[in-house]
Design a protein around this motif. Sequence first.
Motif, PDB file in Angstrom:
ATOM      1  N   ASP A  90      21.960 -64.288  59.127  1.00  0.00           N
ATOM      2  CA  ASP A  90      22.061 -63.135  60.720  1.00  0.00           C
ATOM      3  C   ASP A  90      23.128 -62.807  59.684  1.00  0.00           C
ATOM      4  O   ASP A  90      23.684 -61.161  59.553  1.00  0.00           O
ATOM      5  CB  ASP A  90      21.918 -64.465  61.670  1.00  0.00           C
ATOM      6  CG  ASP A  90      20.930 -64.309  61.995  1.00  0.00           C
ATOM      7  OD1 ASP A  90      19.220 -63.622  61.703  1.00  0.00           O
ATOM      8  OD2 ASP A  90      20.508 -65.810  62.872  1.00  0.00           O
ATOM      9  N   GLU A  91      24.302 -63.932  59.231  1.00  0.00           N
ATOM     10  CA  GLU A  91      25.543 -63.021  59.197  1.00  0.00           C
ATOM     11  C   GLU A  91      25.114 -61.728  57.147  1.00  0.00           C
ATOM     12  O   GLU A  91      25.947 -61.316  57.584  1.00  0.00           O
ATOM     13  CB  GLU A  91      26.597 -64.196  58.647  1.00  0.00           C
ATOM     14  CG  GLU A  91      27.468 -64.716  59.835  1.00  0.00           C
ATOM     15  CD  GLU A  91      28.028 -63.591  60.672  1.00  0.00           C
ATOM     16  OE1 GLU A  91      28.552 -63.386  59.878  1.00  0.00           O
ATOM     17  OE2 GLU A  91      27.865 -63.746  61.444  1.00  0.00           O
ATOM     18  N   ARG A  92      24.636 -62.103  56.375  1.00  0.00           N
ATOM     19  CA  ARG A  92      24.354 -61.227  55.808  1.00  0.00           C
ATOM     20  C   ARG A  92      23.482 -59.913  55.962  1.00  0.00           C
ATOM     21  O   ARG A  92      23.960 -58.917  55.527  1.00  0.00           O
ATOM     22  CB  ARG A  92      23.665 -62.485  54.652  1.00  0.00           C
ATOM     23  CG  ARG A  92      23.452 -61.919  53.244  1.00  0.00           C
ATOM     24  CD  ARG A  92      24.536 -61.104  51.955  1.00  0.00           C
ATOM     25  NE  ARG A  92      23.588 -60.659  51.111  1.00  0.00           N
ATOM     26  CZ  ARG A  92      24.670 -59.081  50.926  1.00  0.00           C
ATOM     27  NH1 ARG A  92      26.483 -59.534  50.892  1.00  0.00           N
ATOM     28  NH2 ARG A  92      24.573 -59.071  49.647  1.00  0.00           N
ATOM     29  N   GLU A 151      23.810 -68.375  58.798  1.00  0.00           N
ATOM     30  CA  GLU A 151      24.273 -67.850  57.090  1.00  0.00           C
ATOM     31  C   GLU A 151      23.787 -66.201  56.870  1.00  0.00           C
ATOM     32  O   GLU A 151      24.042 -65.339  56.133  1.00  0.00           O
ATOM     33  CB  GLU A 151      24.425 -68.706  55.684  1.00  0.00           C
ATOM     34  CG  GLU A 151      25.432 -69.884  55.934  1.00  0.00           C
ATOM     35  CD  GLU A 151      24.994 -70.722  54.594  1.00  0.00           C
ATOM     36  OE1 GLU A 151      24.237 -70.233  54.212  1.00  0.00           O
ATOM     37  OE2 GLU A 151      25.850 -71.681  54.920  1.00  0.00           O
ATOM     38  N   GLN A 154      23.327 -58.587  59.390  1.00  0.00           N
ATOM     39  CA  GLN A 154      24.600 -58.059  59.615  1.00  0.00           C
ATOM     40  C   GLN A 154      25.672 -57.199  58.836  1.00  0.00           C
ATOM     41  O   GLN A 154      25.701 -55.824  58.552  1.00  0.00           O
ATOM     42  CB  GLN A 154      25.330 -58.288  60.196  1.00  0.00           C
ATOM     43  CG  GLN A 154      24.837 -58.949  61.625  1.00  0.00           C
ATOM     44  CD  GLN A 154      25.267 -60.039  62.748  1.00  0.00           C
ATOM     45  OE1 GLN A 154      26.141 -60.360  62.465  1.00  0.00           O
ATOM     46  NE2 GLN A 154      25.259 -60.605  63.361  1.00  0.00           N
ATOM     47  N   ASP A 155      25.976 -57.552  57.766  1.00  0.00           N
ATOM     48  CA  ASP A 155      26.839 -57.371  56.509  1.00  0.00           C
ATOM     49  C   ASP A 155      26.256 -56.344  54.944  1.00  0.00           C
ATOM     50  O   ASP A 155      26.400 -55.196  55.617  1.00  0.00           O
ATOM     51  CB  ASP A 155      27.440 -58.309  55.442  1.00  0.00           C
ATOM     52  CG  ASP A 155      27.997 -59.073  55.623  1.00  0.00           C
ATOM     53  OD1 ASP A 155      28.706 -59.109  56.719  1.00  0.00           O
ATOM     54  OD2 ASP A 155      28.693 -60.458  55.712  1.00  0.00           O
ATOM     55  N   LEU A 156      24.795 -56.617  55.216  1.00  0.00           N
ATOM     56  CA  LEU A 156      23.894 -54.796  54.656  1.00  0.00           C
ATOM     57  C   LEU A 156      23.425 -54.058  55.134  1.00  0.00           C
ATOM     58  O   LEU A 156      23.465 -52.990  55.009  1.00  0.00           O
ATOM     59  CB  LEU A 156      22.285 -56.253  54.661  1.00  0.00           C
ATOM     60  CG  LEU A 156      22.922 -56.850  52.802  1.00  0.00           C
ATOM     61  CD1 LEU A 156      21.261 -57.466  52.844  1.00  0.00           C
ATOM     62  CD2 LEU A 156      23.198 -56.430  51.902  1.00  0.00           C
ATOM     63  N   ARG A 198      25.703 -53.308  57.998  1.00  0.00           N
ATOM     64  CA  ARG A 198      26.914 -52.133  57.580  1.00  0.00           C
ATOM     65  C   ARG A 198      27.396 -51.529  56.905  1.00  0.00           C
ATOM     66  O   ARG A 198      27.826 -50.386  56.500  1.00  0.00           O
ATOM     67  CB  ARG A 198      28.247 -53.208  57.952  1.00  0.00           C
ATOM     68  CG  ARG A 198      28.071 -53.591  59.892  1.00  0.00           C
ATOM     69  CD  ARG A 198      29.665 -54.594  59.496  1.00  0.00           C
ATOM     70  NE  ARG A 198      29.846 -56.161  58.656  1.00  0.00           N
ATOM     71  CZ  ARG A 198      29.442 -56.843  59.555  1.00  0.00           C
ATOM     72  NH1 ARG A 198      29.124 -57.081  61.196  1.00  0.00           N
ATOM     73  NH2 ARG A 198      29.073 -57.723  58.803  1.00  0.00           N
ATOM     74  N   LEU A 199      27.133 -51.520  55.597  1.00  0.00           N
ATOM     75  CA  LEU A 199      26.875 -51.618  54.577  1.00  0.00           C
ATOM     76  C   LEU A 199      26.066 -50.524  54.096  1.00  0.00           C
ATOM     77  O   LEU A 199      26.114 -49.263  53.649  1.00  0.00           O
ATOM     78  CB  LEU A 199      26.441 -52.954  52.866  1.00  0.00           C
ATOM     79  CG  LEU A 199      26.228 -51.854  52.063  1.00  0.00           C
ATOM     80  CD1 LEU A 199      27.615 -51.528  51.390  1.00  0.00           C
ATOM     81  CD2 LEU A 199      25.672 -52.807  50.723  1.00  0.00           C
ATOM     82  N   ARG A 200      25.206 -50.569  55.110  1.00  0.00           N
ATOM     83  CA  ARG A 200      24.049 -48.890  54.879  1.00  0.00           C
ATOM     84  C   ARG A 200      24.302 -48.186  55.372  1.00  0.00           C
ATOM     85  O   ARG A 200      24.445 -47.035  54.627  1.00  0.00           O
ATOM     86  CB  ARG A 200      23.007 -50.191  55.585  1.00  0.00           C
ATOM     87  CG  ARG A 200      21.292 -48.366  55.109  1.00  0.00           C
ATOM     88  CD  ARG A 200      19.119 -49.615  55.825  1.00  0.00           C
ATOM     89  NE  ARG A 200      18.897 -48.197  54.916  1.00  0.00           N
ATOM     90  CZ  ARG A 200      18.463 -47.346  56.524  1.00  0.00           C
ATOM     91  NH1 ARG A 200      19.560 -46.932  56.880  1.00  0.00           N
ATOM     92  NH2 ARG A 200      18.058 -46.523  55.220  1.00  0.00           N
ATOM     93  N   ASP A 210      27.434 -48.247  55.445  1.00  0.00           N
ATOM     94  CA  ASP A 210      28.446 -47.054  55.420  1.00  0.00           C
ATOM     95  C   ASP A 210      28.309 -46.024  53.751  1.00  0.00           C
ATOM     96  O   ASP A 210      28.665 -45.326  53.564  1.00  0.00           O
ATOM     97  CB  ASP A 210      29.578 -47.724  55.005  1.00  0.00           C
ATOM     98  CG  ASP A 210      30.852 -49.047  55.464  1.00  0.00           C
ATOM     99  OD1 ASP A 210      30.101 -48.512  56.704  1.00  0.00           O
ATOM    100  OD2 ASP A 210      31.020 -49.582  55.001  1.00  0.00           O
TER     101      ASP A 210
END
Length: 137
Positions: free
Chosen positions: A96-98, A94, A100-102, A104-106, A108
């Motif tokens: 690691d997934e978060r 979980e 990766q999401d962060l 991607r957000l950074r 963007d």
Amino acid sequence: MENGRGCYELAPTGRVVVGGRCQIEFAMSISVNSASRSTSRICAFSVVERLEFIRAGQAVGLTLRQLNQVLQIRDRGESPCRHVTELLDMRIYEVDERIQDLVRLRRDLIAVRAQAADLDPADCPPESVCRIINTAD
């Protein structure tokens, strides 16, 4: 409920009132002494030990439901190590997934910020709240 000495009392419902503001529910085994039905004791682990365990578990991101599962396993006299290892593996996944999401957000945010640097505020149409955000898709 705090008894005035910095200690906390166990409510009959199996809840510990901490500081009078929040309640932490946890699985608690109570056995009644067969010699006297009025005498109860907490089996295996004290309330304080359970609260310390719960706080430590929450510190590594485990939920109260997961910690309750661990306590139930221990209360059955079994070692919860395998279950805890599985919970920790899930938590790592979980996180690691978060991450990766962060990431991607950074990425963007950096792209939108770069676009914003090229915009002139005078060109921002009044019918749009903010062109920077509206074009961030």
